[in-house]
Design a protein around this motif. Structure first.
Motif, PDB file in Angstrom:
ATOM      1  N   ILE A  47       0.887  -1.177   0.000  1.00  0.00           N
ATOM      2  CA  ILE A  47       0.000   0.000   0.000  1.00  0.00           C
ATOM      3  C   ILE A  47       0.924   1.227   0.000  1.00  0.00           C
ATOM      4  CG2 ILE A  47      -1.960  -1.094   1.156  1.00  0.00           C
ATOM      5  CD1 ILE A  47      -1.076   0.263   3.752  1.00  0.00           C
ATOM      6  N   PRO A  48       0.433   2.374  -0.489  1.00  0.00           N
ATOM      7  CA  PRO A  48       1.333   3.526  -0.613  1.00  0.00           C
ATOM      8  C   PRO A  48       2.043   3.925   0.677  1.00  0.00           C
ATOM      9  CG  PRO A  48      -0.644   3.915  -1.888  1.00  0.00           C
ATOM     10  CD  PRO A  48      -0.858   2.619  -1.159  1.00  0.00           C
ATOM     11  N   CYS A  49       1.378   3.811   1.830  1.00  0.00           N
ATOM     12  CA  CYS A  49       2.034   4.270   3.062  1.00  0.00           C
ATOM     13  C   CYS A  49       2.720   3.119   3.799  1.00  0.00           C
ATOM     14  CB  CYS A  49       1.037   4.974   3.980  1.00  0.00           C
ATOM     15  SG  CYS A  49      -0.129   3.848   4.766  1.00  0.00           S
ATOM     16  N   ALA A  50       2.984   2.013   3.097  1.00  0.00           N
ATOM     17  CA  ALA A  50       3.534   0.818   3.769  1.00  0.00           C
ATOM     18  C   ALA A  50       4.763   1.146   4.617  1.00  0.00           C
ATOM     19  CB  ALA A  50       3.866  -0.250   2.736  1.00  0.00           C
ATOM     20  N   TYR A  66      -9.649   2.784  -0.657  1.00  0.00           N
ATOM     21  CA  TYR A  66      -8.750   3.930  -0.479  1.00  0.00           C
ATOM     22  C   TYR A  66      -7.330   3.600  -0.959  1.00  0.00           C
ATOM     23  CZ  TYR A  66     -12.318   6.235   2.374  1.00  0.00           C
ATOM     24  OH  TYR A  66     -13.477   6.835   2.809  1.00  0.00           O
ATOM     25  N   CYS A  67      -6.720   2.561  -0.400  1.00  0.00           N
ATOM     26  CA  CYS A  67      -5.308   2.288  -0.711  1.00  0.00           C
ATOM     27  C   CYS A  67      -5.121   1.986  -2.188  1.00  0.00           C
ATOM     28  CB  CYS A  67      -4.780   1.126   0.125  1.00  0.00           C
ATOM     29  SG  CYS A  67      -5.081   1.314   1.882  1.00  0.00           S
ATOM     30  N   GLN A  68      -5.973   1.114  -2.728  1.00  0.00           N
ATOM     31  CA  GLN A  68      -5.806   0.743  -4.135  1.00  0.00           C
ATOM     32  C   GLN A  68      -6.033   1.943  -5.058  1.00  0.00           C
ATOM     33  OE1 GLN A  68      -8.234  -2.848  -4.775  1.00  0.00           O
ATOM     34  NE2 GLN A  68      -6.287  -3.859  -5.168  1.00  0.00           N
ATOM     35  N   SER A 118      -6.184   6.956  -2.621  1.00  0.00           N
ATOM     36  CA  SER A 118      -6.928   8.106  -2.089  1.00  0.00           C
ATOM     37  C   SER A 118      -6.396   8.475  -0.708  1.00  0.00           C
ATOM     38  CB  SER A 118      -8.418   7.772  -2.008  1.00  0.00           C
ATOM     39  OG  SER A 118      -8.931   7.496  -3.269  1.00  0.00           O
ATOM     40  N   CYS A 119      -5.104   8.647  -0.615  1.00  0.00           N
ATOM     41  CA  CYS A 119      -4.472   8.870   0.697  1.00  0.00           C
ATOM     42  C   CYS A 119      -4.876  10.203   1.320  1.00  0.00           C
ATOM     43  CB  CYS A 119      -2.963   8.776   0.561  1.00  0.00           C
ATOM     44  SG  CYS A 119      -2.450   7.158  -0.056  1.00  0.00           S
ATOM     45  N   LEU A 120      -5.259  11.156   0.487  1.00  0.00           N
ATOM     46  CA  LEU A 120      -5.626  12.451   1.055  1.00  0.00           C
ATOM     47  C   LEU A 120      -7.070  12.473   1.538  1.00  0.00           C
ATOM     48  CD1 LEU A 120      -3.736  14.804  -1.392  1.00  0.00           C
ATOM     49  CD2 LEU A 120      -3.075  14.052   0.886  1.00  0.00           C
ATOM     50  N   SER A 121      -7.808  11.397   1.246  1.00  0.00           N
ATOM     51  CA  SER A 121      -9.156  11.262   1.815  1.00  0.00           C
ATOM     52  C   SER A 121      -9.109  10.314   3.006  1.00  0.00           C
ATOM     53  CB  SER A 121     -10.126  10.695   0.776  1.00  0.00           C
ATOM     54  OG  SER A 121     -10.132  11.479  -0.365  1.00  0.00           O
ATOM     55  N   CYS A 122      -7.932   9.889   3.362  1.00  0.00           N
ATOM     56  CA  CYS A 122      -7.757   8.901   4.432  1.00  0.00           C
ATOM     57  C   CYS A 122      -7.103   9.590   5.630  1.00  0.00           C
ATOM     58  CB  CYS A 122      -6.873   7.769   3.897  1.00  0.00           C
ATOM     59  SG  CYS A 122      -6.176   6.702   5.154  1.00  0.00           S
ATOM     60  N   GLN A 123      -7.650   9.367   6.803  1.00  0.00           N
ATOM     61  CA  GLN A 123      -7.120  10.050   7.986  1.00  0.00           C
ATOM     62  C   GLN A 123      -5.678   9.632   8.279  1.00  0.00           C
ATOM     63  OE1 GLN A 123      -9.916   9.703  11.254  1.00  0.00           O
ATOM     64  NE2 GLN A 123     -11.603  10.069   9.870  1.00  0.00           N
ATOM     65  N   ILE A 124      -5.317   8.424   7.861  1.00  0.00           N
ATOM     66  CA  ILE A 124      -3.936   7.973   8.071  1.00  0.00           C
ATOM     67  C   ILE A 124      -2.986   8.773   7.171  1.00  0.00           C
ATOM     68  CG2 ILE A 124      -2.388   5.982   7.801  1.00  0.00           C
ATOM     69  CD1 ILE A 124      -4.866   4.216   8.513  1.00  0.00           C
ATOM     70  N   GLY A 125      -3.377   8.915   5.902  1.00  0.00           N
ATOM     71  CA  GLY A 125      -2.557   9.671   4.954  1.00  0.00           C
ATOM     72  C   GLY A 125      -2.475  11.142   5.357  1.00  0.00           C
ATOM     73  N   VAL A 126      -3.612  11.710   5.735  1.00  0.00           N
ATOM     74  CA  VAL A 126      -3.630  13.120   6.151  1.00  0.00           C
ATOM     75  C   VAL A 126      -2.733  13.289   7.375  1.00  0.00           C
ATOM     76  CG1 VAL A 126      -5.111  14.909   7.160  1.00  0.00           C
ATOM     77  CG2 VAL A 126      -5.879  13.637   5.156  1.00  0.00           C
TER      78      VAL A 126
HETATM   79  S1  SF4 Z   1      -2.549   6.600   3.652  1.00  0.00           S
HETATM   80 FE1  SF4 Z   1      -4.522   5.538   3.910  1.00  0.00          FE
HETATM   81  S2  SF4 Z   1      -5.216   5.203   1.819  1.00  0.00           S
HETATM   82 FE2  SF4 Z   1      -3.056   5.693   1.697  1.00  0.00          FE
HETATM   83  S3  SF4 Z   1      -2.071   3.721   1.696  1.00  0.00           S
HETATM   84 FE3  SF4 Z   1      -2.105   4.433   3.812  1.00  0.00          FE
HETATM   85  S4  SF4 Z   1      -3.938   3.553   4.693  1.00  0.00           S
HETATM   86 FE4  SF4 Z   1      -4.128   3.386   2.476  1.00  0.00          FE
END
Ligand code: SF4
Length: 433
Positions: A131-134, A408-410, A413-421
């Motif tokens: 996933i992008p934030c792995a 979200y991950c696929q 959409s990291c900027l719509s995700c509270q983890i990414g934000v």
């Molecule tokens: S920031 Fe959120 S949407 Fe992006 S890879 Fe991490 S968990 Fe998934």
């Protein structure tokens, strides 16, 4: 650069906002950036701005290039007449007008955003991990992660409940018939969900109810309409089913409703998942004397619900996975994991749909509580999270992690995700925005 980034910058006001001026030369102060609009129309609603000496309340639209406004034909769309600010990344020599001819102020942000924030965002999206934030998810506080899991879990439940509500409408607003069709589809366990669902529409529950004291007749109605009764060299049980089906299909005019045998999938299925055994288990579930809907909706404990679902089919299916092929090793009773799967994918969405229909939140709360009682699912997606050391302990966690991954991950959409934000916000503090 994606518009998502522009939304993020505007929503959290991550740009240098001193001495703001519109491209038309007027002073600008943001009193409130507004709320992200998930529907059609401008990107933010209820923004409050001071442009010159005039306070404006309205919508805000964002584009990478100013000319996109014309490209998207917003100048011909009355829904955009209430736009009070057009935010862009790159300004172009265009003057934008509303449909009444008035000018829309434009704010260009590219020179006001810290490049390292943009760089960090681009790095996040370019990550090639699972996933992008792995590589960075371990930095996120557990509370933030939990908040996102809560959010996506509710989104998942509501999406599934919307499917049940649509089934309910098509079933003449009959919860018993809805439960029957829903459980039929769930007994298909994805691979055979479609033929199971078609079968349940071809044999209405009201017909099956008339025969629920006679399991052989129930099986005959289901196997016969499913097109699964073998035509040649029948053993005694098959011959009995065929006789019952011949009689009942005439009585209820079911012959024209028969599914072609090729509707059913067998390839790459373990024998315990063969549609014949699943259909036999489903038939047994329908012998329940009282309301199946009430049973599923009123039982609090996951253990009790699982017991109800772990049906044991008729004697023939104790020694057969399919017609005419005896086996010494048949796992006839619906297994624990399969019963949990039915609970998660059919019973809990039913609870949430019923909760919405009756406006009684306690059913939805029970669905969430049941998810917390059930163990986590073990599949490719939950293993991705576990490999990243994100705890996936209950079905609540596994369902949330599946939803987050798929929606979200696929899609990055990291900027719509509270983890990414949170990852970008945390970073923004270190660079002093
Ligand atoms: S920031 Fe959120 S949407 Fe992006 S890879 Fe991490 S968990 Fe998934």
């Amino acid at each position: 650069m994606a518009e998502d980034f522009l939304y993020f910058i505007w929503q959290f006001q991550y740009f240098r906002n001193t001495d703001l001026r519109t491209e038309e030369g007027e002073t600008l102060r943001v009193i409130h950036p507004g709320y992200r609009n998930p529907d059609s129309g401008p990107d933010f609603t209820q923004a409050r701005l001071l442009v010159g000496n005039v306070e404006w309340v309205g919508t805000v639209e964002a584009h990478i290039r100013a000319g996109d406004w014309l490209l998207h034909r917003h100048h011909q769309d009355r829904a955009y007449d209430n736009v009070i600010l057009h935010i862009v990344w790159e300004q172009e020599a265009v003057v934008l007008k509303r449909s009444d001819g008035s000018t829309i102020p434009t704010l260009c942000l590219s020179q006001r955003v810290d490049r390292s924030l943009l760089y960090r965002y681009q790095i996040l999206l370019a990550e090639s991990g699972t996933i992008p934030c792995a590589g960075r998810i371990a930095e996120v506080e557990p509370l933030r992660r939990t908040a996102m899991f809560d959010k996506v879990l509710l989104q998942r439940l509501e999406r599934k409940a919307a499917g049940v509500t649509s089934l309910f409408r098509n079933a003449g607003q009959d919860w018993e018939e809805t439960t029957y069709q829903l459980m039929a589809s769930a007994f298909g366990f994805q691979v055979n969900a479609e033929p199971f669902e078609q079968l349940s529409r071809q044999v209405p529950l009201k017909i099956l109810h008339k025969h629920r004291d006679n399991l052989l007749q129930l099986e005959a109605l289901l196997f016969g309409t499913a097109g699964l009764l073998p035509g040649t060299q029948p053993d005694d049980y098959q011959a009995a089913l065929q006789r019952e089906y011949n009689f009942l299909s005439v009585k209820y005019q079911l012959a024209a409703r028969q599914l072609p045998a090729h509707s059913w999938k067998w390839a790459r299925l373990r024998p315990a998942n063969f549609p014949t055994l699943r259909l036999a288990q489903f038939a047994k579930l329908l012998t329940y004397k009282n309301s199946l809907f009430s049973l599923l909706i009123e039982t609090d404990e996951s253990a009790a619900l699982l017991r109800h679902l772990q049906v044991n089919p008729s004697a023939y299916w104790q020694t057969h996975y399919r017609f005419g092929k005896p086996s010494d090793t048949v796992l006839a009773t619906l297994g624990q994991t399969s019963a949990e799967n039915l609970l998660i994918n059919a019973v809990l969405p039913l609870l949430v749909a019923y909760s919405q229909h009756k406006d009684q939140p306690e059913y939805r709360e029970r669905a969430v509580a049941l998810l917390e009682q059930l163990p986590a699912e073990n599949n490719r997606i939950t293993r991705i999270w576990q490999d990243l050391r994100v705890p996936i302990q209950t079905a609540f966690d596994s369902q949330a992690s599946i939803e987050l991954y798929k929606n979200y991950c696929q899609a990055k959409s990291c900027l719509s995700c509270q983890i990414g934000v949170n990852l970008l916000k945390g970073f923004s503090k270190t660079i002093g925005i």
